[in-house]
Design a protein around this motif. Structure first.
Motif, PDB file in Angstrom:
ATOM      1  N   SER A   1      56.978 -27.680  22.990  1.00  0.00           N
ATOM      2  CA  SER A   1      56.094 -28.686  23.572  1.00  0.00           C
ATOM      3  C   SER A   1      54.819 -28.803  22.760  1.00  0.00           C
ATOM      4  O   SER A   1      54.356 -27.826  22.143  1.00  0.00           O
ATOM      5  CB  SER A   1      55.752 -28.309  25.017  1.00  0.00           C
ATOM      6  OG  SER A   1      56.918 -28.267  25.809  1.00  0.00           O
ATOM      7  N   ALA A   2      54.241 -29.992  22.759  1.00  0.00           N
ATOM      8  CA  ALA A   2      53.007 -30.227  22.008  1.00  0.00           C
ATOM      9  C   ALA A   2      51.895 -29.319  22.518  1.00  0.00           C
ATOM     10  O   ALA A   2      51.774 -29.072  23.722  1.00  0.00           O
ATOM     11  CB  ALA A   2      52.599 -31.689  22.125  1.00  0.00           C
ATOM     12  N   GLU A   3      51.089 -28.811  21.601  1.00  0.00           N
ATOM     13  CA  GLU A   3      49.982 -27.928  21.978  1.00  0.00           C
ATOM     14  C   GLU A   3      48.832 -28.747  22.550  1.00  0.00           C
ATOM     15  O   GLU A   3      48.554 -29.857  22.115  1.00  0.00           O
ATOM     16  CB  GLU A   3      49.503 -27.140  20.755  1.00  0.00           C
ATOM     17  CG  GLU A   3      50.544 -26.174  20.220  1.00  0.00           C
ATOM     18  CD  GLU A   3      50.039 -25.382  19.029  1.00  0.00           C
ATOM     19  OE1 GLU A   3      49.079 -24.614  19.206  1.00  0.00           O
ATOM     20  OE2 GLU A   3      50.595 -25.541  17.933  1.00  0.00           O
ATOM     21  N   SER A   4      48.170 -28.170  23.548  1.00  0.00           N
ATOM     22  CA  SER A   4      46.998 -28.806  24.151  1.00  0.00           C
ATOM     23  C   SER A   4      46.062 -27.707  24.632  1.00  0.00           C
ATOM     24  O   SER A   4      46.340 -26.515  24.469  1.00  0.00           O
ATOM     25  CB  SER A   4      47.410 -29.706  25.319  1.00  0.00           C
ATOM     26  OG  SER A   4      47.822 -28.909  26.416  1.00  0.00           O
ATOM     27  N   LEU A   5      44.952 -28.103  25.254  1.00  0.00           N
ATOM     28  CA  LEU A   5      44.005 -27.118  25.769  1.00  0.00           C
ATOM     29  C   LEU A   5      44.628 -26.228  26.842  1.00  0.00           C
ATOM     30  O   LEU A   5      44.163 -25.115  27.073  1.00  0.00           O
ATOM     31  CB  LEU A   5      42.771 -27.824  26.352  1.00  0.00           C
ATOM     32  CG  LEU A   5      41.787 -28.424  25.342  1.00  0.00           C
ATOM     33  CD1 LEU A   5      40.716 -29.235  26.074  1.00  0.00           C
ATOM     34  CD2 LEU A   5      41.135 -27.331  24.503  1.00  0.00           C
ATOM     35  N   LEU A   6      45.680 -26.727  27.499  1.00  0.00           N
ATOM     36  CA  LEU A   6      46.251 -26.000  28.624  1.00  0.00           C
ATOM     37  C   LEU A   6      47.551 -25.275  28.296  1.00  0.00           C
ATOM     38  O   LEU A   6      48.100 -24.578  29.149  1.00  0.00           O
ATOM     39  CB  LEU A   6      46.500 -26.972  29.792  1.00  0.00           C
ATOM     40  CG  LEU A   6      45.256 -27.670  30.359  1.00  0.00           C
ATOM     41  CD1 LEU A   6      45.645 -28.600  31.504  1.00  0.00           C
ATOM     42  CD2 LEU A   6      44.212 -26.660  30.839  1.00  0.00           C
ATOM     43  N   THR A   7      48.061 -25.411  27.079  1.00  0.00           N
ATOM     44  CA  THR A   7      49.320 -24.747  26.724  1.00  0.00           C
ATOM     45  C   THR A   7      49.067 -23.313  26.251  1.00  0.00           C
ATOM     46  O   THR A   7      47.980 -23.001  25.753  1.00  0.00           O
ATOM     47  CB  THR A   7      50.063 -25.517  25.615  1.00  0.00           C
ATOM     48  OG1 THR A   7      49.175 -25.718  24.505  1.00  0.00           O
ATOM     49  CG2 THR A   7      50.542 -26.866  26.113  1.00  0.00           C
ATOM     50  N   PRO A   8      50.048 -22.418  26.393  1.00  0.00           N
ATOM     51  CA  PRO A   8      49.886 -21.042  25.884  1.00  0.00           C
ATOM     52  C   PRO A   8      49.609 -21.043  24.384  1.00  0.00           C
ATOM     53  O   PRO A   8      50.188 -21.830  23.637  1.00  0.00           O
ATOM     54  CB  PRO A   8      51.247 -20.401  26.191  1.00  0.00           C
ATOM     55  CG  PRO A   8      51.821 -21.217  27.293  1.00  0.00           C
ATOM     56  CD  PRO A   8      51.350 -22.619  27.052  1.00  0.00           C
ATOM     57  N   ARG A   9      48.731 -20.140  23.961  1.00  0.00           N
ATOM     58  CA  ARG A   9      48.325 -20.096  22.563  1.00  0.00           C
ATOM     59  C   ARG A   9      48.734 -18.796  21.901  1.00  0.00           C
ATOM     60  O   ARG A   9      48.953 -17.783  22.570  1.00  0.00           O
ATOM     61  CB  ARG A   9      46.800 -20.246  22.467  1.00  0.00           C
ATOM     62  CG  ARG A   9      46.291 -21.540  23.048  1.00  0.00           C
ATOM     63  CD  ARG A   9      44.790 -21.664  22.867  1.00  0.00           C
ATOM     64  NE  ARG A   9      44.330 -22.931  23.385  1.00  0.00           N
ATOM     65  CZ  ARG A   9      43.276 -23.583  22.924  1.00  0.00           C
ATOM     66  NH1 ARG A   9      42.561 -23.070  21.931  1.00  0.00           N
ATOM     67  NH2 ARG A   9      42.904 -24.734  23.453  1.00  0.00           N
TER      68      ARG A   9
END
Length: 398
Positions: free
Chosen positions: A50-58
């Protein structure tokens, strides 16, 4: 006689062919069901992350030289090696070594989950797998880098990476029940890594492990009380699983205990509140985007999130010098307002507007979210922590 044998042989071959064909048809139908959910794939059966965003696991990295200084017994004589050695022994016991053993119920249960529920299950598994794999990568590298500086701490990180790898592998295998999986090797090389200074890594990972414990144990207990909502056997493993998270969090507690500067001044209080709110708000917004998942388990998303945040906050009070007052009547009112604003931002993002118009339309909602987060941050916190600096800087009373 020979003719009869030949007929029997042909019938047997035809029967096997029919069974193989039927199995293939089931696989094709299941694969088609996954394809219909709109997920992009890198290749057959491998889901595009899934595309990375401020709310995705890093994925995280840090200053490893500074981390070596943090765990050097020469530079940091306050390290309680007796406690760390006891923890290392505990990790070596590997209580969950034989816990993550699958059975035939997994695939069968996955085949019974269809439509939108199937989609949200895959999304849950992907996010969980990515988060666990992120921990594996960080802990593995710390274990490698700290071998010469502090072999005991290095071994603890290596053993924690073992746990995280086991969790990630178990979740990725669960994704394969839904005919998709992640290419974790590809993610390792191609995902962006976020840099945090060592003390921020400790704050963030402590909170991640402790909130993970409360999430897993809360879901497990709910499903034990409501077995009819047990749609997939993964959740039956959460009771023992969450103890790994708890032990990891306890290790970071031990590290905070011997670094008074992380927990004993006004700067530490600000950072403690910042990381608490970062973790709480991220979870609250993420989970409310996926309420259908929690509803499929018979959970109320808001009640579940509030319970997890309150319990995590109570645990965190034992070591952090300040935490948000999450039981203040206004706290969750403000959090719910953030959910509404975030939903508007998502709605605009999913619209057919041209990109420039989307940015303009989202701007006022984003501004209000930033203002709302700031209002939560400046609410009167709870001063806490049971660190007795005057008596003994290396002891913590629980």
């Amino acid at each position: 006689m020979m003719k009869a044998n030949n007929q029997l042989a042909r019938a047997s071959v035809q029967g096997r062919a029919a069974r193989v064909s039927a199995r293939r048809a089931v696989v094709v139908r299941a694969a088609a069901a996954s394809d219909d959910l709109g997920f992009k794939t890198m290749r057959n059966g491998i889901k595009e992350a899934s595309a990375e965003s401020l709310l995705t696991p890093r994925f995280y990295t840090t200053d490893f030289d500074e981390m070596e200084q943090l765990f050097s017994q020469q530079i940091n004589p306050n390290l309680d090696m007796a406690e760390l050695e006891a923890m290392c022994t505990e990790f070596k016991n590997d209580y969950n070594q034989r816990h993550f053993v699958r059975n035939e119920t997994f695939k069968k249960a996955a085949e019974g989950i269809t439509g939108e529920t199937r989609k949200i299950f895959i999304e849950f598994l992907e996010r969980s797998c990515t988060a666990e794999f992120s921990g594996f990568l960080l802990y593995k590298e710390l274990g490698r880098r700290l071998k010469s500086t502090n072999p005991v701490v290095a071994e603890i990180f290596t053993l924690m990476s073992r746990d995280e790898a086991r969790h990630a592998g178990f979740l990725n295998k669960a994704m394969s029940d839904f005919n998709l999986a992640l290419d974790l090797g590809f993610l390792t090389k191609n995902r962006k890594y976020t840099f945090f200074k060592p003390k921020f890594i400790i704050y963030a990972t402590y909170l991640s492990e402790k909130i993970g414990y409360w999430r897993y144990i809360s879901i497990y207990r709910h499903l034990q009380r409501n077995p009819d909502n047990q749609l997939y056997p993964l959740f039956e493993y959460f009771e023992n699983w969450c103890q790994d998270e708890n032990r990891h969090g306890d290790f970071f507690t031990a590290i905070l205990k011997v670094r008074p500067e992380f927990v004993n001044d006004w700067v530490a209080k600000l950072w403690s509140r910042f990381f608490c709110l970062s973790v709480y708000i991220t979870m609250y917004l993420n989970d409310h985007q996926r309420s259908a998942f929690y509803e499929s388990l018979g959970l109320n998303t808001t009640q579940f999130n509030q319970h997890v945040i309150i319990e995590t906050n109570k645990t965190t009070e034992r070591i952090f010098p300040a935490v948000p007052d999450v039981e203040h009547p206004e706290f969750f009112t403000k959090m719910d307002e953030l959910v509404k604003l975030n939903n508007k931002v998502i709605e605009i993002g999913n619209s057919d507007m041209p990109a420039p118009l989307k940015a303009l339309a989202r701007a006022p909602y984003v501004e209000r979210m930033i203002a709302g987060i700031f209002q939560i941050f400046i609410m009167k916190p709870i001063d806490c922590g049971s660190f007795d600096l005057e008596a003994n800087q290396t002891q913590l009373s629980y």
